[in-house]
Design a protein around this motif. Structure first.
Motif, short mmCIF file in Angstrom:
data_model
loop_
_atom_site.label_atom_id
_atom_site.label_comp_id
_atom_site.label_asym_id
_atom_site.label_seq_id
_atom_site.Cartn_x
_atom_site.Cartn_y
_atom_site.Cartn_z
N LEU A 1 0.95 -0.92 -0.47
CA LEU A 1 0.17 -0.13 -0.31
C LEU A 1 0.99 1.14 0.01
N VAL B 1 3.32 -4.72 2.49
CA VAL B 1 1.94 -4.72 3.97
C VAL B 1 1.87 -6.54 3.54
N ALA C 1 -1.81 0.91 -4.39
CA ALA C 1 -1.75 -0.61 -3.73
C ALA C 1 -1.45 -0.53 -5.25
N ARG D 1 3.13 4.96 10.09
CA ARG D 1 1.88 2.98 10.37
C ARG D 1 0.73 3.69 10.52
N HIS E 1 -3.63 -4.69 9.24
CA HIS E 1 -3.12 -4.36 9.00
C HIS E 1 -1.55 -3.68 9.33
N GLU F 1 -0.97 -0.95 8.70
CA GLU F 1 -0.32 -0.63 6.89
C GLU F 1 0.93 0.69 7.05
N TRP F 2 2.01 0.75 6.30
CA TRP F 2 2.68 1.70 6.19
C TRP F 2 1.71 2.45 5.36
N GLN F 3 1.51 3.56 5.30
CA GLN F 3 1.43 4.66 4.32
C GLN F 3 2.07 6.06 3.74
#
Ligand code: C2O
Ligand code: CU
Length: 498
Positions: free
Chosen positions: A252, A257, A275, A439, A450, A452-454
């Protein structure tokens, strides 16, 4: 970390200061590579008016603004830790800059007018040069009057390959965009109008993949595709439904991820978000499958048809591993992290939501929060009535012409920070921070599944989202909504890392 050594100059300075300091100092993250044996990967990028064909023939070409003569601009592809040098030549009649969205570049290379560089004047050149620190799917676009420049076609993909990329049959990039076209098929010139600024931005009437209204996407049964989705639209949120293909998300916003199947096969992408999906083409040879975009309820439409050729590539799906190697990101320490509250207000129907949020936030709100929020909103609403600004970050609307504002937050360098963002508006906002990936740790108090790193996180109406990161890249960094009309309407701020 040692994989990203420093340049000679920085290294000398670092060694000097390291020698002078006591042991146990926190090592800085290293933004530049040392002596580069190989010359940087060099790209010439001319920015200029041009023509492009959005629709299949017999439709004609329309006037647009192009990078390298095309829309999207050329796909720039380098290997992780390679050095990239892009010579930008401005052939527009106005100033521009190039921002490398999501790439953790040194401050001076970030492409933000007035904040990180003087805008590139008409006929001028500017050379961007930085190391590809993280592998992943990124993109580039102007940061000068983006609501018009991006909308006219200025955007392109920047792919940084892993040293060991995921094994796939094909690596495909889809840059999604939408356009507001007039009856005659030209780009509607109502950029940044008040209505778009105050509502959900400039949502267009024509959707393109890689600059073309798509017809079919040809595949072979058994084929494994890595599909890199990039949302380059000013304001449209995409949610393609890949249900039948059982997509697996592997990254992502460029950052790996732990691979997972998205809920209901839907991949939600706010403006600027990316993505990476693994798609196994498990359908029968000769068949067609339609991909619908389902984000806006009641406004679903067919994005594209997947067309299987008559000859399969293989039986069944390959069992190659899916996970990508991690990028060199520092893990935030939540125990010691500073906590910072950020509240978004404004937009039409903002007052109603503001009152509602006051009630919602009331009992559970951290001390002083409700009162602060109310006063921010009150002030914000007054400001909105009296001017053309529409959106506020902690009560302040930025002047879109200048990006060099006073920092809204100062974050201690090499320390961990949590930013708790409250969306007290009736609209979605994809919130982007420059210079860092963060994160996403919680939504409405629930830990994310998740982590997630974004670099851009989509915040729903009334939602509260917490992000955490180590502020390891010094400088003044933009923090803004990536709905470009919201940004133009004041929804941006500066975070200082010092
Ligand atoms: Cu994609 Cu501040 O930008
Ligand atoms: Cu917004």
């Amino acid at each position: 970390m040692s994989r990203f050594p420093m340049p000679a100059q920085t290294r000398r300075a670092f060694l000097a200061s390291a020698a002078a300091s006591t042991a146990g100092a926190v090592l800085p993250v290293l933004w530049r590579s040392p002596v580069h044996a190989a010359a940087p990967h060099e790209v010439q990028l001319r920015v200029a008016p041009g023509r492009t064909r959005l629709m299949p023939e017999p439709s004609g070409e329309i006037a647009a603004w192009c990078y390298g003569g095309t829309v999207p601009g050329p796909e720039i592809r380098v290997r992780q830790s390679e050095r990239l040098r892009v010579v930008v030549e401005n052939g527009l009649a106005e100033e521009t800059t190039v921002h490398w969205h999501g790439v953790r570049v040194p401050h001076a290379m970030d492409g933000v007018p007035h904040l990180t560089q003087k805008p590139i004047g008409a006929g001028e050149r500017f050379v961007y040069e930085f190391d590809a620190v993280d592998a992943g799917t990124f993109w580039y676009h102007p940061h000068q009057r983006s609501f018009e420049q991006v909308e006219r076609g200025l955007y392109g993909p920047l792919i940084i390959e892993e040293r060991e990329p995921a094994h796939v049959d094909r690596d495909v990039t889809w840059m999604l965009d939408d356009w507001r076209l007039t009856k005659s098929g030209a780009i509607s010139e109502d950029f940044g109008n008040r209505h778009d600024i105050h509502h959900n931005g400039r949502v267009g009437n024509t959707v393109t993949i890689n600059g073309r209204v798509p017809d079919t996407f040809a595949v072979r049964a058994g084929e494994r595709i890595r599909l890199r989705l990039i949302n380059a639209a000013n304001a449209r949120i995409f949610s393609p439904d890949f249900t039948d293909l059982q997509p697996i998300v592997i990254a992502l916003d460029g950052q790996p991820v732990a691979p997972y199947p998205p809920d209901g096969g839907l991949v939600v992408l706010g403006p600027a978000m990316r993505a990476d999906l693994i798609l196994d083409m498990t359908g029968k040879p000769g068949r067609r499958v339609s991909i619908f975009d389902r984000f806006y309820e009641g406004l679903e439409y067919k994005l594209v048809d997947i067309a299987y050729s008559d000859t399969p590539l293989r039986e069944g799906a390959p069992d190659w591993p899916l996970a990508l190697p991690a990028n060199p990101l520092l893990e935030p320490d939540l125990e010691t992290a500073s906590r910072n509250e950020v509240v978004f207000t404004g937009g039409m129907m903002g007052q109603m939501v503001a009152q509602g949020m006051g009630e919602i936030m009331g009992p559970g709100a951290p001390g002083g929060m409700t009162r602060d929020m109310n006063s921010m909103m009150g002030g914000g609403m007054m400001q909105m009535m009296n001017s053309s600004t529409a959106w506020f970050i902690n009560g302040i609307a930025a002047d879109q012409a200048r990006h060099d504002m006073k920092p809204a937050l100062t974050l201690a360098r090499n320390k961990s920070h949590v930013i708790a963002m409250t969306n007290a508006t009736a609209w979605h906002h994809p919130i982007h921070l420059h210079g860092h990936s963060f994160r996403v740790i919680s939504r409405n108090g629930q830990p994310t599944r998740h982590r997630e790193w974004q670099d851009t996180v989509l915040v729903s109406p009334r939602e509260k989202v917490e992000i955490a990161f180590v502020a390891d890249n010094p400088g003044d960094w933009m923090f803004h909504c990536h709905i470009l009309e919201h940004q133009a309407g004041g929804m941006m701020a500066v975070f200082r890392v010092a």
